[in-house]
Design an enzyme around this catalytic site. Structure first.
Site, PDB file in Angstrom:
ATOM      1  N   PHE A   1       0.857  -1.193   0.000  1.00  7.35           N
ATOM      2  CA  PHE A   1       0.000   0.000   0.000  1.00  7.35           C
ATOM      3  C   PHE A   1       0.887   1.235   0.000  1.00  7.35           C
ATOM      4  O   PHE A   1       1.688   1.437   0.917  1.00  7.35           O
ATOM      5  CB  PHE A   1      -0.927   0.039   1.232  1.00  7.35           C
ATOM      6  CG  PHE A   1      -1.878   1.203   1.185  1.00  7.35           C
ATOM      7  CD1 PHE A   1      -3.139   1.059   0.629  1.00  7.35           C
ATOM      8  CD2 PHE A   1      -1.505   2.451   1.654  1.00  7.35           C
ATOM      9  CE1 PHE A   1      -4.018   2.148   0.542  1.00  7.35           C
ATOM     10  CE2 PHE A   1      -2.368   3.547   1.567  1.00  7.35           C
ATOM     11  CZ  PHE A   1      -3.625   3.389   1.022  1.00  7.35           C
TER      12      PHE A   1
ATOM     13  N   THR B   1       2.412  24.431  -5.437  1.00  7.73           N
ATOM     14  CA  THR B   1       2.206  25.722  -4.779  1.00  7.73           C
ATOM     15  C   THR B   1       2.854  25.762  -3.398  1.00  7.73           C
ATOM     16  O   THR B   1       3.649  26.645  -3.099  1.00  7.73           O
ATOM     17  CB  THR B   1       0.712  26.034  -4.632  1.00  7.73           C
ATOM     18  OG1 THR B   1       0.140  26.101  -5.935  1.00  7.73           O
ATOM     19  CG2 THR B   1       0.481  27.366  -3.907  1.00  7.73           C
TER      20      THR B   1
END
Lengths: 467, 467
Positions: free
Chosen positions: B188, B348
């Site tokens: 995972f 950003t």
């Protein structure tokens, strides 16, 4: 008293530039930071303690009027007292120290925080929210919502087949999906692997990264001034809509959703008319494709409305947000977009209550001080001042964003001249951002007033003269 | 005085269960929240104000001993006073109110925050950090780092070709990449589009989402007790290593990196020996493939070492983290992994100073209170207690994690019995998590002491008897 004076009585009266930018202290700090952290994109080191209102302060004590605002992410100016109050609150401390796995263990106050905050400014018709972590992440969660929704619809309520369950573990059809997300040329929707596949702004964003072979449609290239080129622009938008519909109809697999920015921001502040967006809504409805509006950069009030697409009278199926809200996620209405089973649209945190509290405080101030009105009015004032500069200077091209608050941009004849202009502005005390290849975009905070607009226009005018 | 007493003098002496879980107040709040937010995965609504130390309090006032801790994400217990102090600090308020675009406008104190915090626990040899937002995001940024690094190496310093620059805008080769990331069966690594393509734990995580056709290798299935099956387990690990090398050698395109968890967590707490990880390191070095260790769930001290892979004497090229650190990102050393040009590895925010401050405070407490030692010693104590239960109860299978601090797990004969056991534990006042199809995993905070271990073992013992 102006809005910025009510918040920031000690805000500088104007820019104060004492050194080159970056100055010696910025450079020393950048060298230190570069030994452990990538600084290749850094403009200067910022003193956030001494930044105030519309002025960003650097490590050398230079104070620049900021019309870039952390790439459009500062809503209320630096060190806004209302935000500081929220930051110092007990609820913030509890949120910071006990970050929940929100989908499994939601907090007793999450409903109220969402209801009084983000949901109180949800666009009409989209009354539910899925919280996320960044704009890219919000867009990818929106893609997943759309893809699962369309797959469920196709499956017609039947359970997963054995073949789906086994093939998906090999990343193969039919368990994985050949449905796609369509985006527009010059679009920017983020830089993770799914969102980057829909980003088409610049090669440097995409080179060497595997991408899904997803389709695109053209975004109109409008000519300015709009009044002069009305017929041509209309034809251009119709051409783009036609091509979109042709792509949807002929696409070999299903297009689950179309994603579009209300104004393409990173890609150059490319605007289109309300009719164009209404056309997309009609085409997507007709062909059973979902419409996602990406308000990551455009949202949060800078346009004079909370979400820029509210200028267009269009209701998408999903609207994503981040940046100025400081909390990312998407709004939706259709129940099925939340996933049909638990743990499908899922991750550890599913958002962050500390950011939801910040969003709530920002939204509270937007309402209390009517900052949307300020953005609309100051934006109009600023547009006029820039238009006057444009009248006198032939190098200012394609001034755009009239009636869109602070969402104003213009071009220069070449990328080199654009970069030169940005540098000149910085020397004169204005922090300002570029976009696309030769665009300049304005992204001030919502507390930017007429006196700041005067200073900005003055500096931009001088910078043009210095070119 | 125990560690938890030094922090939490008012911590409950034991679980207090007054209602069914979820109780009436949880259910009422879930119904309210469900009208605007997906609650299908919710266990109960949590009162984070009244949760304390190792005890999670729900909306009905039930207090459960928490060995799940927001999916392994609470390092210092609920409402730890040292974290609350940091949360109330001025530097936190400034970080929250002025979130920077870190790559462009880094803060004057970011170097110190990283240096005193995250970098002070960087694994040996990995002295640089790239900060991110979530575990999925950290893994995808690591993938991008690896892919760009390998592409640059292949390109040999030559500039991008015109064909690369144009084809990438169409999501086509050669501008986009056919290099791949290899992951292991049952792994995972997150749920965004790139990370989900490497996740292979459960079908429900992946169904209906487009995926990259990336390769995998088998992860060993060890037999327990380890002492009994030494030869068989060694052969199993050698089989897996051989298959990994065969896949790397024969893969039609380049494998840029291999990503692996030190213990596969979501996939069922699957352990492997140090030799297995050393084998992967040798094979990846031999074939010029980067090795990424994903410490998102395993990192932060729960294993008795800061990073679980430090039990293995292996140095990867990249190590990712999130969860217990509350700040995500990856450590690396090779300069080229930061990208060769600005704005390639970019977004950003590039992290969040408010989270870096939380990480710094957590790390400070781990050192001050020697919480790694506590995890190692209390973990050993807990393991012995659980082993005694296993000796008496044939339904406890494959007890594992000896010598790995709190990283303890066991199986039940069937998924139904596993779920029944989790439910029984909750009724008796223990919040505990499952993993894989029939596993139970322990993920307590680092302030979990012997008295808590006694209570946990007591409840688990009773729950087994009630099966």
């Amino acid at each position: 008293m102006s809005i910025s004076e009510t918040y920031f009585p000690a805000e500088p009266k104007g820019p104060e530039v004492k050194t080159a930018i970056p100055g010696p202290k910025s450079n020393a700090k950048l060298a230190e930071l570069a030994s452990v952290y990538d600084t290749k994109a850094a403009y200067f080191v910022t003193d956030y303690y001494n930044s105030l209102g519309n002025y960003i302060c650097d490590a050398d004590g230079n104070k620049l009027l900021d019309s870039y605002c952390q790439i459009s992410s500062i809503a209320l100016g630096y060190n806004n007292p209302a935000l500081l109050k929220m930051a110092h609150s007990d609820e913030m401390a509890v949120a910071l120290c006990n970050r929940p796995a929100l989908a499994c263990f939601p907090s007793t106050d999450y409903y109220e925080i969402l209801k009084e905050g983000l949901l109180s400014v949800a666009p009409k018709g989209l009354d539910k929210v899925c919280t996320a972590h960044t704009g890219s992440d919000a867009n990818e969660m929106a893609f997943k919502a759309a893809l699962m929704y369309q797959a469920n619809k196709k499956r017609g309520g039947k359970p997963f087949t054995e073949e789906e369950l086994t093939s998906v573990m090999e990343n193969q059809l039919p368990g994985t999906s050949d449905m796609v997300i369509l985006s527009f040329e010059k679009a920017f929707h983020g830089r993770l692997f799914g969102s980057l596949s829909t980003t088409r702004s610049k090669a440097i964003h995409k080179l060497d990264i595997p991408a899904f072979d997803w389709p695109k449609a053209p975004f109109p290239t409008l000519k300015y001034p709009l009044e002069k080129y009305e017929a041509e622009n209309k034809a251009e938008e119709e051409r783009c809509l036609k091509e979109l519909e042709t792509t949807i109809v002929n696409y070999p697999s299903k297009i689950a959703a179309v994603i579009i920015e209300p104004v393409q921001s990173e890609g150059g502040d490319n605007h289109a008319s309300p009719a164009f967006f209404q056309g997309i809504r009609a085409i997507t409805k007709k062909h059973d494709v979902l419409m996602i509006i990406d308000e990551v950069q455009t949202g949060g009030g800078g346009s004079g409305k909370m979400w820029l697409h509210q200028h267009y009278d269009v209701t998408p199926d999903i609207m994503t947000f981040s940046k100025k809200m400081q909390n990312a996620g998407f709004f939706f209405s259709e129940e099925g977009l939340a996933g049909d089973q638990p743990f499908r649209q899922f991750n550890t945190w599913c958002g962050d209550p500390s950011k939801a509290l910040i969003a709530k405080a920002i939204i509270g101030q937007i309402k209390e001080k009517d900052l949307l009105k300020n953005a609309a009015e100051t934006g109009d004032y600023l547009y006029s001042k820039l238009a006057s500069i444009g009248d006198k200077n032939s190098k200012m091209l394609n001034l755009r964003g009239k009636g869109r608050g602070f969402f104003i941009a213009f071009d220069l004849p070449t990328p080199a001249e654009r970069n030169q202009l940005l540098g000149e502005c910085k020397k004169l005390g204005l922090n300002i951002g570029g976009c696309g290849d030769q665009g300049v975009r304005l992204r001030p905070a919502l507390v930017f007033g007429k006196k700041h607009a005067d200073i900005l226009a003055d500096i931009v005018g001088k910078a043009f003269e210095n070119l």
